[in-house]
Design an enzyme around this catalytic site. Structure first.
Site, PDB file in Angstrom:
ATOM      1  N   SER A   1       0.837  -1.199   0.000  1.00 62.64           N
ATOM      2  CA  SER A   1       0.000   0.000   0.000  1.00 62.64           C
ATOM      3  C   SER A   1       0.870   1.246   0.000  1.00 62.64           C
ATOM      4  O   SER A   1       1.942   1.272   0.592  1.00 62.64           O
ATOM      5  CB  SER A   1      -0.891   0.033   1.250  1.00 62.64           C
TER       6      SER A   1
ATOM      7  N   HIS B   1       0.570   8.517   8.955  1.00 61.32           N
ATOM      8  CA  HIS B   1      -0.555   8.171   8.083  1.00 61.32           C
ATOM      9  C   HIS B   1      -1.688   7.576   8.916  1.00 61.32           C
ATOM     10  O   HIS B   1      -1.450   6.802   9.851  1.00 61.32           O
ATOM     11  CB  HIS B   1      -0.092   7.156   7.028  1.00 61.32           C
TER      12      HIS B   1
ATOM     13  N   LYS C   1       4.635  -3.055   6.665  1.00 58.02           N
ATOM     14  CA  LYS C   1       4.679  -3.450   5.263  1.00 58.02           C
ATOM     15  C   LYS C   1       5.992  -2.994   4.621  1.00 58.02           C
ATOM     16  O   LYS C   1       6.639  -3.730   3.866  1.00 58.02           O
ATOM     17  CB  LYS C   1       3.492  -2.852   4.502  1.00 58.02           C
TER      18      LYS C   1
END
Length: 258
Positions: A132, A140, A154
């Site tokens: 993503s 974020h 991630k």
């Protein structure tokens, strides 16, 4: 006549994973698709059969190795999923939590490391990892959700893949839409530049079906190897937009490294 690529798709019952499996199955001359998922019931619901699908957990390296044996490529589409604690009271923000064993650190980091390690152990030559956008921003909103730091984990897994020695393609998708694919111009970028400054105010989103097509094309395009990139799409029907069909040209715009 070329030999079809044997490909394992993890997260095969997810909304994007299922589309990838279906796209691979539609091209039997190019691919032999396998799936990897936890829920037998969901596999049957989506595909009508468990044939070609390995049931297991990404926390089980031995099961991963069994599923990957004889595969040329691995597509990683697993992801932690936050759950709402309870419907919020009027005027209150909803609260989210990750299920036990399903935190981003466990799924998006350690789970991906397990998959990469199993792939390396059996000789897989190429890993396509779908992630993503937003991983460069610690603040974020997705990182703050349930204090999971999902995009950070991630990103750490992506760095591990790049250092693994296996050919990689890392696709960081914008906001995923349940819309038809093949109708839009795709735009690629790097390091969340598209989030900070989207061209012509284009929404930073993309249909899942277009992400799935990028995955499929990355498996066969030599110039998609050892690249990492962000991808969004112009809205369907945007004046002057050209629907993306030349994926080799799209991958030419991408670069190696995190």
């Amino acid at each position: 006549m070329t030999t079809p690529l044997h490909v394992l798709v993890t997260g095969a019952t997810g909304r994007t994973g299922a589309i990838v499996v279906q796209k691979l199955q539609q091209r039997p001359e190019q691919f032999v698709a396998r799936g990897f998922a936890r829920s037998e019931a969901k596999v049957k619901e989506l595909f009508g059969t468990t044939e070609g699908v390995y049931l297991g957990d990404i926390g089980d390296p031995d099961r991963l190795k069994a599923a990957l044996e004889g595969c040329d490529a691995l597509v990683i589409l697993t992801s932690a999923v936050p759950q709402m604690k309870a419907p919020p009271e009027p005027g209150q923000q909803p609260e989210f939590v990750y299920a036990e064993g399903g935190t981003p650190e466990q799924v998006d980091y350690q789970g991906q490391l397990n998959q990469i390690g199993a792939a390396r152990a059996v000789g897989v030559k190429h890993i396509v990892l779908v992630g993503s956008m937003g991983g460069t921003n610690e603040q974020h909103p997705l990182n703050r959700m349930a204090n999971g730091n999902i995009l950070i984990w991630k990103r750490k897994a992506e760095a591990y893949l790049i250092g693994s020695g296996i050919d990689y393609t890392i696709i960081r998708a914008g906001g995923l839409q349940d819309q038809p694919g093949g109708q839009r111009e795709l735009i690629v970028g790097k390091d969340d530049a598209l989030l900070a400054n989207p061209p012509d105010g284009v929404p930073t989103s993309i249909p899942r079906a277009d992400v799935a097509e990028v995955v499929v094309q990355a498996l066969i395009a030599p110039n998609a190897r050892n690249k990492a990139f962000d991808v969004i799409s112009k809205p369907a029907g945007t004046p002057g937009a050209v629907v993306t069909t030349d994926f080799a040209a799209l991958f030419e715009e991408t670069t190696p490294g995190l």
